[in-house]
Design a protein around this motif. Structure first.
Motif, PDB file in Angstrom:
ATOM      1  N   GLN A  82       0.824  -1.189   0.000  1.00 43.75           N
ATOM      2  CA  GLN A  82       0.000   0.000   0.000  1.00 43.75           C
ATOM      3  C   GLN A  82       0.867   1.252   0.000  1.00 43.75           C
ATOM      4  OE1 GLN A  82      -3.429  -0.180  -0.196  1.00 43.75           O
ATOM      5  NE2 GLN A  82      -2.929  -2.338  -0.548  1.00 43.75           N
ATOM      6  N   ASP A  83       0.268   2.338  -0.528  1.00 43.65           N
ATOM      7  CA  ASP A  83       0.976   3.609  -0.510  1.00 43.65           C
ATOM      8  C   ASP A  83       1.273   4.015   0.924  1.00 43.65           C
ATOM      9  OD1 ASP A  83      -1.036   4.909  -3.203  1.00 43.65           O
ATOM     10  OD2 ASP A  83       0.882   3.857  -3.257  1.00 43.65           O
TER      11      ASP A  83
ATOM     12  N   ALA B 245       3.267   7.137   3.511  1.00 45.56           N
ATOM     13  CA  ALA B 245       3.638   8.552   3.554  1.00 45.56           C
ATOM     14  C   ALA B 245       5.157   8.661   3.460  1.00 45.56           C
ATOM     15  CB  ALA B 245       3.122   9.186   4.843  1.00 45.56           C
TER      16      ALA B 245
ATOM     17  N   VAL C  38       8.300  11.620  -2.374  1.00 43.85           N
ATOM     18  CA  VAL C  38       8.170  11.203  -3.767  1.00 43.85           C
ATOM     19  C   VAL C  38       9.557  11.158  -4.402  1.00 43.85           C
ATOM     20  CG1 VAL C  38       7.230  11.823  -6.020  1.00 43.85           C
ATOM     21  CG2 VAL C  38       5.853  12.162  -3.960  1.00 43.85           C
TER      22      VAL C  38
ATOM     23  N   ARG D 226      11.910  11.299  -7.566  1.00 43.70           N
ATOM     24  CA  ARG D 226      11.837  11.969  -8.865  1.00 43.70           C
ATOM     25  C   ARG D 226      12.663  11.200  -9.894  1.00 43.70           C
ATOM     26  NH1 ARG D 226      14.008  17.426  -6.420  1.00 43.70           N
ATOM     27  NH2 ARG D 226      15.299  15.795  -5.467  1.00 43.70           N
TER      28      ARG D 226
ATOM     29  N   GLY E 187       2.166   6.599 -13.539  1.00 45.16           N
ATOM     30  CA  GLY E 187       0.979   7.433 -13.409  1.00 45.16           C
ATOM     31  C   GLY E 187      -0.035   6.878 -12.434  1.00 45.16           C
ATOM     32  N   LEU E 188       0.107   5.598 -12.080  1.00 46.11           N
ATOM     33  CA  LEU E 188      -0.798   4.956 -11.123  1.00 46.11           C
ATOM     34  C   LEU E 188      -0.215   4.892  -9.720  1.00 46.11           C
ATOM     35  CD1 LEU E 188      -1.948   1.990 -13.405  1.00 46.11           C
ATOM     36  CD2 LEU E 188      -3.227   4.072 -12.866  1.00 46.11           C
ATOM     37  N   ARG E 189       0.978   5.462  -9.550  1.00 47.01           N
ATOM     38  CA  ARG E 189       1.637   5.425  -8.245  1.00 47.01           C
ATOM     39  C   ARG E 189       1.748   6.830  -7.667  1.00 47.01           C
ATOM     40  NH1 ARG E 189       4.530   0.435  -7.348  1.00 47.01           N
ATOM     41  NH2 ARG E 189       5.367   1.514  -5.555  1.00 47.01           N
ATOM     42  N   ARG E 190       1.893   6.890  -6.334  1.00 47.95           N
ATOM     43  CA  ARG E 190       2.045   8.174  -5.649  1.00 47.95           C
ATOM     44  C   ARG E 190       3.457   8.397  -5.120  1.00 47.95           C
ATOM     45  NH1 ARG E 190      -3.429   8.051  -1.862  1.00 47.95           N
ATOM     46  NH2 ARG E 190      -4.944   7.885  -3.585  1.00 47.95           N
ATOM     47  N   ASP E 191       4.312   7.371  -5.233  1.00 46.91           N
ATOM     48  CA  ASP E 191       5.632   7.466  -4.614  1.00 46.91           C
ATOM     49  C   ASP E 191       6.743   7.774  -5.613  1.00 46.91           C
ATOM     50  OD1 ASP E 191       5.150   5.031  -5.796  1.00 46.91           O
ATOM     51  OD2 ASP E 191       6.039   3.819  -4.208  1.00 46.91           O
TER      52      ASP E 191
ATOM     53  N   ALA F  59       7.575  10.204  -9.337  1.00 51.91           N
ATOM     54  CA  ALA F  59       7.095  11.218 -10.278  1.00 51.91           C
ATOM     55  C   ALA F  59       8.141  11.432 -11.353  1.00 51.91           C
ATOM     56  CB  ALA F  59       6.811  12.531  -9.555  1.00 51.91           C
TER      57      ALA F  59
ATOM     58  N   ASP G  73      11.433   0.121  -5.204  1.00 52.67           N
ATOM     59  CA  ASP G  73      11.321   0.993  -4.028  1.00 52.67           C
ATOM     60  C   ASP G  73      11.944   0.327  -2.808  1.00 52.67           C
ATOM     61  OD1 ASP G  73      10.142   3.377  -2.605  1.00 52.67           O
ATOM     62  OD2 ASP G  73       9.061   1.772  -1.572  1.00 52.67           O
TER      63      ASP G  73
END
Length: 333
Positions: free
Chosen positions: A9-10, A12, A15, A17, A35-39, A41, A298
């Motif tokens: 899960q995502d 906190a 991000v 780069r 584009g489907l991830r938050r961690d 960019a 990650d």
């Protein structure tokens, strides 16, 4: 059916780069997955060739040096043709960046060794993006095998990976011209799947045959492992739809069948038959590969360690086959 382990899960976390080198098919896969991830960019892209579709989407750096120095990226994702992977990675590592490299990491053993040496003394990590090993059916199979008391060593496997990269005249399609032929493009995928199921150390290439005609280009390889273990690997380009399968048998009698295009699997173990039905996921097959791959990347970033050591056995076999092919007949020209 035994369910897959849920994707992480995502959390906190800051991000990360990413700067992309390359703007073609592989870069589009990274774009769509990220584009489907938050961690992660994407910051910018540098495409050494004429701008592809991805290069028109993001901020474009005029040179590779500018991409690395001026975008503030944490990671450089190398999505160029294989021959350019090592030089791009070396520049990024020298700038203190971590590097994710599309498969295969390099087209030959010498450049792989040089990259390993660079990575050993770099601040960033080097990660080999072996996306086929993160297929839904492959992850399921690895989970089922790990839950068995002792499936025993792998004693036999056969992998067939075919792509529609020849046109009706028998010429290589534009998309595939930079891939280096069916062996360099697909053998690493097939072997990374096997490597997810069992260690590849101790396996060796024993025979490589090249078959080329106006309707197909194929490389057929035979491998031997410890004891009486045997493997067969077929990589082929033709004009028909993609077919990708893996069959494996272990010393205990456990048998595994994977259909990578259908994302389905069948495992026979101790009188039981376990199955994974074809995918119903909302995302395309390759996007699912890269979503799971970025979970693993990650984790490696968090631990500060790359995965070249784990990827080295599969690449060694690919390079052995590539050397044999070079002495017989060039493919993919």
């Amino acid at each position: 059916m035994i369910p897959l382990t849920a994707r992480a899960q995502d959390q906190a976390v800051p991000v990360r780069r990413i700067a992309l080198v390359g703007g073609g098919h592989a870069a589009r896969l990274h774009r769509d997955a990220l584009g489907l991830r938050r961690d992660f960019a994407i910051e910018a892209v540098h495409d050494p060739d004429p701008p592809g579709p991805c290069a028109e989407t993001w901020r474009r750096a005029p040179t590779l040096e500018a991409l690395v120095a001026e975008t503030g990226c944490d990671v450089v994702a190398v999505c160029t043709p294989p021959a350019a992977h090592a030089p791009v990675a070396a520049l990024a590592l020298a700038a203190g960046k971590s590097v994710l490299i599309e498969k295969p990491v390099t087209p030959d053993a010498a450049s792989f060794s040089r990259l390993q040496a660079n990575a050993a003394c770099a601040d960033g990590i080097v990660y080999s993006a072996l996306h086929a090993a993160f297929g839904r059916e492959v992850r399921w199979a690895a989970e089922q095998l790990s839950g068995l008391v002792d499936p025993g060593p792998l004693v036999r496997f056969r992998s067939e990976f075919t792509d529609p990269y020849l046109d009706t005249a028998g010429a290589v399609t534009p998309r595939a011209r930079s891939l280096g032929g069916p062996w360099l493009d697909s053998a690493i995928n097939a072997l990374s799947v096997i490597g997810r199921l069992t260690p590849l150390d101790g396996w060796a290439m024993t025979r490589v045959r090249v078959r080329a005609s106006t309707s197909a280009q194929a490389v057929i390889a035979s491998l031997e492992g410890l004891g009486q273990a045997r493997g067969g690997l077929v990589t082929r380009w033709d004009g028909r739809p993609s077919r990708k399968t893996t069959l494996a048998e272990f010393a205990s009698g456990v048998r595994l069948s994977l259909d990578h295009m259908a994302q389905s699997a069948r495992l026979e173990a101790g009188g039981r038959i376990l199955t994974l039905r074809g995918a119903t996921a909302p995302n395309p097959r390759l996007i699912e590969h890269y979503l799971a791959l970025y979970d693993d990347f990650d984790a490696h970033l968090r631990e500060g360690r790359g995965n070249l050591a784990q990827a080295s056995a599969a690449h060694r076999l690919v390079h052995e086959g590539q050397e044999r092919i070079a002495h017989e007949r060039p493919l993919g020209a």
